[in-house]
Design a protein around this motif. Structure first.
Motif, mmCIF file in Angstrom:
data_model
loop_
_atom_site.group_PDB
_atom_site.id
_atom_site.type_symbol
_atom_site.label_atom_id
_atom_site.label_comp_id
_atom_site.label_asym_id
_atom_site.label_seq_id
_atom_site.Cartn_x
_atom_site.Cartn_y
_atom_site.Cartn_z
ATOM 1 N N ARG A 1 -15.331 70.942 68.693
ATOM 2 C CA ARG A 1 -14.422 72.015 68.287
ATOM 3 C C ARG A 1 -13.128 71.957 69.099
ATOM 4 O O ARG A 1 -12.033 72.157 68.561
ATOM 5 N N LEU B 1 -9.091 71.069 67.751
ATOM 6 C CA LEU B 1 -7.960 71.978 67.927
ATOM 7 C C LEU B 1 -6.758 71.323 68.619
ATOM 8 O O LEU B 1 -5.623 71.797 68.485
ATOM 9 N N ALA C 1 -3.707 78.339 67.749
ATOM 10 C CA ALA C 1 -4.676 77.304 68.119
ATOM 11 C C ALA C 1 -4.782 77.171 69.632
ATOM 12 O O ALA C 1 -5.873 76.947 70.177
ATOM 13 N N GLU D 1 -6.960 79.965 70.881
ATOM 14 C CA GLU D 1 -8.358 79.699 70.541
ATOM 15 C C GLU D 1 -8.922 78.595 71.435
ATOM 16 O O GLU D 1 -10.072 78.666 71.877
ATOM 17 N N LEU D 2 -8.099 77.580 71.721
ATOM 18 C CA LEU D 2 -8.550 76.481 72.577
ATOM 19 C C LEU D 2 -8.872 76.989 73.974
ATOM 20 O O LEU D 2 -9.908 76.633 74.555
#
Length: 509
Positions: A124, A128, A139, A142-143
């Motif tokens: 995942r 990203l 992104a 989220e990373l």
């Protein structure tokens, strides 16, 4: 229980038994009974090359540490257990060898499930990264969240894995692995070395430990520092806190203070002296600068300070032990200057086992000027060494070795070749002579950089000379009375006059 008691046949007499359990941290040849057991295991390994992990022992790199533990049954019969460090691929339990110190089913369940979860997070995170590199702020957020979550999960997983280890001593007391290494986390592989596995198996089988030996079998690891068939003491990083606990309840020798030798009272010999500096000849077995504790205070620098400050040295040692102001401070205590404020001071160092030339500055101006020359690599250094065996013709008469080096945090004071985190290390070498009478070659070594153990590891590593220094206990075979490495020549500019200086110390071997 995978471990098997292997009885000696014939049984040894009572005479060779050690009075105390020999320290597993003592380098060199092990106790004769442990050596006998090790010879038997080596013979089995030679006769059964396909039995464990054939691919591991076929290549140029990638051997394994094995161990034997001589034990006594309640009846008095003597024999031994055998073990290995880590695992062979996915094989953690091998019949006839000491099993892991952890609960195998619980460990494997955590390891398998945890590894799969971490790999899923890795995928995942990798997916990203292109969007993050393209400037996608959502992104990126989220990373960051994923990375923090993965780190938290990994830390919790490690704690669960540590809880599967069963570390017990001869008194029957149990300790948690993290508690033994607190406040730092346990190093990778703690509890998985051959020594702890053998002791745990012996205690579980109600056998009395008598003596231990560990040896390397196969090609060296990619980081270097191991030789086929050589005995090695237990590693300091993983075992220094673990084995002493496991041996509580057993009369065991204290760990040795390795390397400190008996040096003459008048050492070091002065080769050159003026108002600004000293150049001295350090004998092998003498520290360059004081180490930790009173036993390791005696050193080249301490003796030079004592000679120059005979009336102040004792008060300076007392002041140093009572108070240590921030680094760089020149403030004196009420009793006078501290030891680290006295002159002269060494500008560089040699390994404990290495002999040869050292420069000491008598005042700050000289010290700064000489340090600047070392930092800019203006100081010329020539070492003479004996390396094991004749050098292969393919190497020629000389060349340059460039292998990056880093500290081996799991086995201090060792260094290792590390192409990712290591610092640049470069050595020029020249063949001086083959010496078949010593089964050795004499070489000159010119270090362009000054990394710890640089010359020793560059000589021993397969991608260096592939020829360890004679007498090297850390990276070679440890034969002979001393490490055959001598700092023979130094060239530099005088720190105040600017004139070229060249000092020599004849090689003593």
């Amino acid at each position: 229980m995978a471990a098997r008691f292997i009885a000696f046949d014939p049984q040894p007499s009572a005479d060779p038994l050690p009075e105390r359990f020999p320290s597993p941290f003592r380098p060199g040849t092990p106790h004769p009974l442990a050596e006998r057991a090790a010879r038997a295991l080596r013979a089995w390994l030679e006769a059964n090359p396909e039995a464990l992990d054939p691919a591991r022992f076929r290549g140029r790199f990638g051997g394994k540490m094995f161990g034997v533990l001589v034990v006594r049954e309640a009846s008095g019969r003597l024999g031994y257990l055998q073990g290995f460090a880590g695992a062979f691929g996915d094989r953690r339990v091998v019949e006839g060898f000491a099993p892991p110190t952890y609960d195998v089913p619980a460990f494997e369940a955590l390891w398998t499930g945890g590894s799969a979860t971490i790999r899923a997070w890795d995928r995942r995170i990798a997916a990203l990264r292109p969007a993050v590199e393209a400037g996608d702020h959502r992104a990126a957020a989220e990373l960051e969240t994923l990375i923090l979550a993965q780190r938290s999960y990994s830390q919790a997983l490690h704690q669960d894995i540590y809880a599967t280890y069963r570390i017990v001593n001869a008194r029957g007391e149990r300790a948690d692995l993290p508690a033994l290494f607190a406040p730092l986390p346990p190093p990778g592989g703690a509890g998985d070395c051959a020594g702890p596995k053998l002791l745990a198996a012996a205690l579980a089988m109600e056998l009395t430990p008598v003596a231990m030996a560990e040896f390397w079998w196969g090609g060296p690891p990619p980081a270097g520092g191991r030789q086929h068939g050589v005995y090695y003491p237990a590693c300091r990083g993983r075992c220094a806190k673990l084995l002493p606990f496991m041996l509580e309840g057993i009369d065991c020798e204290p760990a040795p203070d390795v390397g400190l030798g008996q040096v003459p009272d008048d050492a070091p010999r002065v080769v050159y002296e003026d108002d600004d500096l000293l150049v001295v000849d350090k004998p092998p077995g003498m520290l360059s600068v004081p180490g930790r504790g009173p036993r390791r205070r005696d050193s080249v620098e301490y003796r030079l300070k004592a000679r120059a400050n005979p009336d102040a040295i004792e008060a300076a040692v007392a002041a140093q032990s009572k108070s240590k102001p921030p680094a760089g401070s020149e403030a004196r205590t009420a009793a006078g200057p501290r030891l680290d404020q006295l002159w002269p001071r060494l500008v560089h160092r040699l390994d404990l086992a290495t002999s040869g030339l050292l420069i000491a500055a008598k005042h700050r101006e000289a010290y700064v000027a000489l340090q600047r020359q070392f930092s800019s690599r203006q100081i010329g250094k020539r070492y003479v060494a004996l390396v094991r065996g004749p050098l292969p013709d393919a190497l020629g008469e000389g060349g340059e070795i460039e292998l990056p080096l880093a500290r081996d945090l799991d086995d201090r004071p060792r260094q290792k070749v590390d192409r990712r985190e290591g610092k640049v290390a470069r050595t020029r070498w020249q063949l001086l002579a083959h010496e078949p009478e010593h089964a050795a070659s004499r070489v000159a070594l010119y270090p362009h950089t000054g990394r710890t153990h640089q010359l020793r590891l560059h000589a021993a590593h397969p991608e260096g000379l592939d020829a360890p220094l004679v007498g090297d206990l850390l990276y070679g075979y440890g034969e002979g009375a001393r490490l055959m490495l001598h700092a023979e020549r130094l060239t530099f500019l005088h720190p105040t006059r600017g004139e070229p200086m060249e000092l020599r110390s004849p090689c003593p071997f």
